[in-house]
Motif scaffolding. Sequence first.
Motif, PDB file in Angstrom:
ATOM      1  N   GLY A  47      42.409  -7.493  15.736  1.00 20.45           N
ATOM      2  CA  GLY A  47      41.626  -8.059  14.640  1.00 20.45           C
ATOM      3  C   GLY A  47      40.343  -7.288  14.384  1.00 20.45           C
ATOM      4  N   ILE A  48      39.685  -7.625  13.256  1.00 20.86           N
ATOM      5  CA  ILE A  48      38.400  -7.023  12.904  1.00 20.86           C
ATOM      6  C   ILE A  48      37.318  -7.595  13.820  1.00 20.86           C
ATOM      7  N   GLY A  49      36.342  -6.794  14.141  1.00 21.83           N
ATOM      8  CA  GLY A  49      35.257  -7.242  14.995  1.00 21.83           C
ATOM      9  C   GLY A  49      35.465  -6.787  16.422  1.00 21.83           C
ATOM     10  N   LYS A  50      34.556  -7.222  17.285  1.00 20.64           N
ATOM     11  CA  LYS A  50      34.634  -6.816  18.681  1.00 20.64           C
ATOM     12  C   LYS A  50      35.850  -7.430  19.360  1.00 20.64           C
ATOM     13  N   GLN A  51      36.549  -6.611  20.157  1.00 15.81           N
ATOM     14  CA  GLN A  51      37.741  -7.059  20.864  1.00 15.81           C
ATOM     15  C   GLN A  51      37.723  -6.464  22.275  1.00 15.81           C
ATOM     16  N   LYS A  52      38.521  -7.061  23.139  1.00 17.17           N
ATOM     17  CA  LYS A  52      38.690  -6.532  24.493  1.00 17.17           C
ATOM     18  C   LYS A  52      40.173  -6.252  24.722  1.00 17.17           C
ATOM     19  N   LEU A  53      40.483  -5.032  25.202  1.00 19.76           N
ATOM     20  CA  LEU A  53      41.861  -4.659  25.533  1.00 19.76           C
ATOM     21  C   LEU A  53      42.014  -4.640  27.052  1.00 19.76           C
ATOM     22  N   LEU A  54      43.092  -5.255  27.522  1.00 16.18           N
ATOM     23  CA  LEU A  54      43.384  -5.329  28.955  1.00 16.18           C
ATOM     24  C   LEU A  54      44.525  -4.372  29.273  1.00 16.18           C
ATOM     25  N   PHE A  55      44.290  -3.405  30.199  1.00 16.01           N
ATOM     26  CA  PHE A  55      45.288  -2.417  30.586  1.00 16.01           C
ATOM     27  C   PHE A  55      45.723  -2.725  32.029  1.00 16.01           C
ATOM     28  N   SER A  56      47.025  -2.911  32.224  1.00  9.02           N
ATOM     29  CA  SER A  56      47.513  -3.235  33.565  1.00  9.02           C
ATOM     30  C   SER A  56      48.844  -2.545  33.813  1.00  9.02           C
ATOM     31  N   TYR A  60      48.275   0.129  39.882  1.00  8.18           N
ATOM     32  CA  TYR A  60      46.984   0.573  39.357  1.00  8.18           C
ATOM     33  C   TYR A  60      46.046  -0.623  39.188  1.00  8.18           C
ATOM     34  N   GLN A  61      44.758  -0.336  39.265  1.00  7.19           N
ATOM     35  CA  GLN A  61      43.767  -1.374  39.065  1.00  7.19           C
ATOM     36  C   GLN A  61      43.699  -1.749  37.593  1.00  7.19           C
ATOM     37  N   THR A  62      43.671  -3.048  37.340  1.00  4.34           N
ATOM     38  CA  THR A  62      43.567  -3.537  35.965  1.00  4.34           C
ATOM     39  C   THR A  62      42.201  -3.165  35.390  1.00  4.34           C
ATOM     40  N   GLN A  63      42.180  -2.769  34.116  1.00  3.68           N
ATOM     41  CA  GLN A  63      40.930  -2.339  33.483  1.00  3.68           C
ATOM     42  C   GLN A  63      40.799  -2.976  32.108  1.00  3.68           C
ATOM     43  N   THR A  64      39.587  -3.397  31.777  1.00  5.50           N
ATOM     44  CA  THR A  64      39.281  -3.982  30.472  1.00  5.50           C
ATOM     45  C   THR A  64      38.382  -3.029  29.694  1.00  5.50           C
ATOM     46  N   ILE A  65      38.730  -2.753  28.437  1.00  5.12           N
ATOM     47  CA  ILE A  65      37.972  -1.837  27.577  1.00  5.12           C
ATOM     48  C   ILE A  65      37.433  -2.627  26.385  1.00  5.12           C
ATOM     49  N   ASP A  66      36.140  -2.463  26.122  1.00  5.27           N
ATOM     50  CA  ASP A  66      35.525  -3.096  24.950  1.00  5.27           C
ATOM     51  C   ASP A  66      35.761  -2.232  23.720  1.00  5.27           C
ATOM     52  N   ILE A  67      36.218  -2.838  22.645  1.00  2.00           N
ATOM     53  CA  ILE A  67      36.439  -2.162  21.373  1.00  2.00           C
ATOM     54  C   ILE A  67      35.450  -2.743  20.376  1.00  2.00           C
ATOM     55  N   SER A  68      34.558  -1.894  19.853  1.00  2.10           N
ATOM     56  CA  SER A  68      33.564  -2.377  18.893  1.00  2.10           C
ATOM     57  C   SER A  68      34.203  -2.605  17.533  1.00  2.10           C
ATOM     58  N   GLY A  69      33.473  -3.202  16.674  1.00  4.15           N
ATOM     59  CA  GLY A  69      33.997  -3.490  15.341  1.00  4.15           C
ATOM     60  C   GLY A  69      34.211  -2.257  14.514  1.00  4.15           C
ATOM     61  N   GLU A  70      33.535  -1.143  14.879  1.00  3.81           N
ATOM     62  CA  GLU A  70      33.670   0.083  14.093  1.00  3.81           C
ATOM     63  C   GLU A  70      34.761   1.007  14.639  1.00  3.81           C
TER      64      GLU A  70
END
Length: 826
Positions: A47-56, A60-70
């Motif tokens: 979606g539009i706006g800030k989002q968080k993607l979870l990679f697992s 491997y260690q699970t990692q969360t990446i912040d995705i900005s609105g831009e």
Amino acid sequence: MCQTRTIAGVVEDSLSRAPLSGVSVRVLNGGHGVLSDGKGDFHIRIGIGKQKLLFSATGYQTQTIDISGEDDGRIEVLLSKAYSTLKDVVVTTRRKAKYRNKNNPAVDLIRQVIAHKSQNGPGADGYLSYEQYEKTRMLLDKPPKLIVDNKLLKRYHFMFENRDTVIVPGKSLVPIYIEEVFSQNYYRKQPSKNKKLILGRKGVDYGEFIDMKGISTILNRLYEDINIYDNTITAFTMQFVSPVAELSPTFYMYFIRDTVEENGQRLVELYFSPRNPEDLLFRGTMYVTLDGNYAIRRVELGASKHVNLNWIQDFNVKQDFEKGPSGRYHLSNSDVIATFSPWPRMPGVVGERQITVNKLQNDPVADSLLKGASVDTLVKAEIQTDSFWTDSRLTPLSGTETKTYANTDSLVKMRSYRRLMDYITMFTAGYKSAGKVDVGPIASFYTFNPIEGQRLALGGRSNTRLSTRWFGEGYVAYGQKDNRWKYYASASYAFNNKSIYTFPLHYVQVSYQDDAKSLGQENAFAAASNFFTSFSHGDNSKWLYNRIAKASYVREYGNHLSFTFGTKYWEQRPTGTLQYLYKRVTDRTDTIPKITTGELSATLRWAPHEQFFQNKAARVNVINKYPIVTLQYTRGIRGLYGGQYNSDALHLNVYKRCYVAPFGFTDVYLDAGYLGGVLPFPLLVIHPGNPSYFYSLRAYNMMNVGEFVSDHYASLNADHFFNGFFLNKVPGLKRLRLREVIGAKILYGGLRNENNPTVNPDQMKFPLTDGKISTFSLGAKPYMEASVGIYNILNIFRVDLVRRFSYLDHPGVSATGVRVSSNFNF
């Protein structure tokens, strides 16, 4: 309509930067996700706006990446390994729920996968062609400090300074082996034909003392290609029932864990686990498509810690499948990692085999590309240039892998290394190098028996340093009781300019032998004399002094079809308590001092897909599922070399290993023969009795030497190895990793009247022991013996209790005995 955007990127290993396939990419709290493809790439709509993607991803260690609105560009995600074995799933509730197949959506799903195997499996397409890159590595885990820190071995320390910390995070491993194979592969469905053309092969080489091709064969046997759609899967020489076998719901439990979306394709994450954790079954996870085809997109396999895997402490299999031109999913990547060690937490070896498939096409394949052997190799495959390998590898070698090649090259140039390997070979193969000759076999230098007493011997043979065409071999021996010298000498000429002991054989040989042998030891299955076989039981006093001259031509082909043409002169003189006599009268004995025969023979041997390791002493077969068939015809000619008898002999021998997952495997020996002509008992088939205390797979362990003779016979020997199927379920015993084995030997045979001295008074009499006849013809009932035993004792030893069931009234026989042996088996 809700506005969305697409985020694309790549997921890689944080250390090796290798792309990671099958990584779950999910929108945190968003309820949907995708999997990275074989190149690590992914595309996901958010979606539009800030989002968080979870990679697992598993491992491997699970990692969360912040995705900005831009952000709407391509991102790079690096995952760190968190090496751990798959855990057994334990579901607990206040009220224990019984697992059922009925009305279970997970079982309904796996039944759909099973029903669609024929359209999703590797053989579904009419044609296939693809490139395949394979890389196999072996690395030392916890090398003993006695070696690593030993000042006497300081010159070898550079081998231990090259360390790999990537393959198993948290461990520092020493690479000792690497092999790469690049091939072009073709497949045709009708008529069925597979062709693998090896374009390049590269690997470390430890010199003449180690058969590197044999090492490669052993590793390929351990790391066999895994087809998840097969009913049974062979891994590390053991057969597992596949989680998608027709009867898999009988052996496995299935659980739906999640549903994800990958490039618009919905996938179900399905976990599977054995109903009985001690059985040879996998546990792991597979991703199944929900497009109506129910294909497997990704699978990860492991085994329960309760399974008796012997030397295999742990293993993990990961496979990824990508959609091909026909819309079907095909294997794109396979990674198999295993830890080998005799006991848990002991030093061992970590092995890995990686396979990458590239440029897959389903266009028709020309017949010319499919001709010839199923596996063929270019002449220049082992001398390909560095640029060839740079282009063939999808991922460049790491610095550690490159240094493995360099270190090995430096090692083999060291004189001290060659001297060390020479002594190691002396103890393992029995031969000690002495320049242009090899001295041995050392185990036969001192033996003892009732006729010769203590026997001292010295022997050797030439090697390729002397000549690659001409080879000699011989020994001399002296018995301190009979005060006689014995000797053997042979000369061979190799047509293929190679050692006459290496594949493929092609040579002519002449030999002469003057030696003492136990009655029946000339049988093809008799074991060679050595110190350990000197210990015997029962009557072992019937011996022969033999003079044997032979000439033979041996030709072996690359497809493991071989033939041998030979001629033989044999003079045998009885000794010990053995006598050759025709009539027993009170005033004299009508004995003869010797028997002489002259014969011609032809032998055909067929061993499709035969695999073996070659050392200085002999070939050591790497047993697989394919049969070994030997057919021999021998013609005895009266007057040839002074031969006294005409005869015709036909022998057939078949060996086959049969796998019966999950109950182990059976080794089966079928042997049959027919001997035509009027012949005395020494020239008949003397069935091999085993006088030693060591268990024999081919001889009869409770039969006396020379007890039975036949001119026609058929036998069946079978040993079934359960691989711990029963003992692994016994508390307390399963920690010992013992394994069960049962065996049976059945022999039918007989004599025609003209060869039976009990019917034909003019025939040579059977020998006596303590005044009683001790050699017999088999009657209407067969000779039978059976055994039950335990093997894998301390990973090596085997002990059998053997019971004989027929002809117990014969003199000097024992009904029951204990036999020991060594048995190395993964």
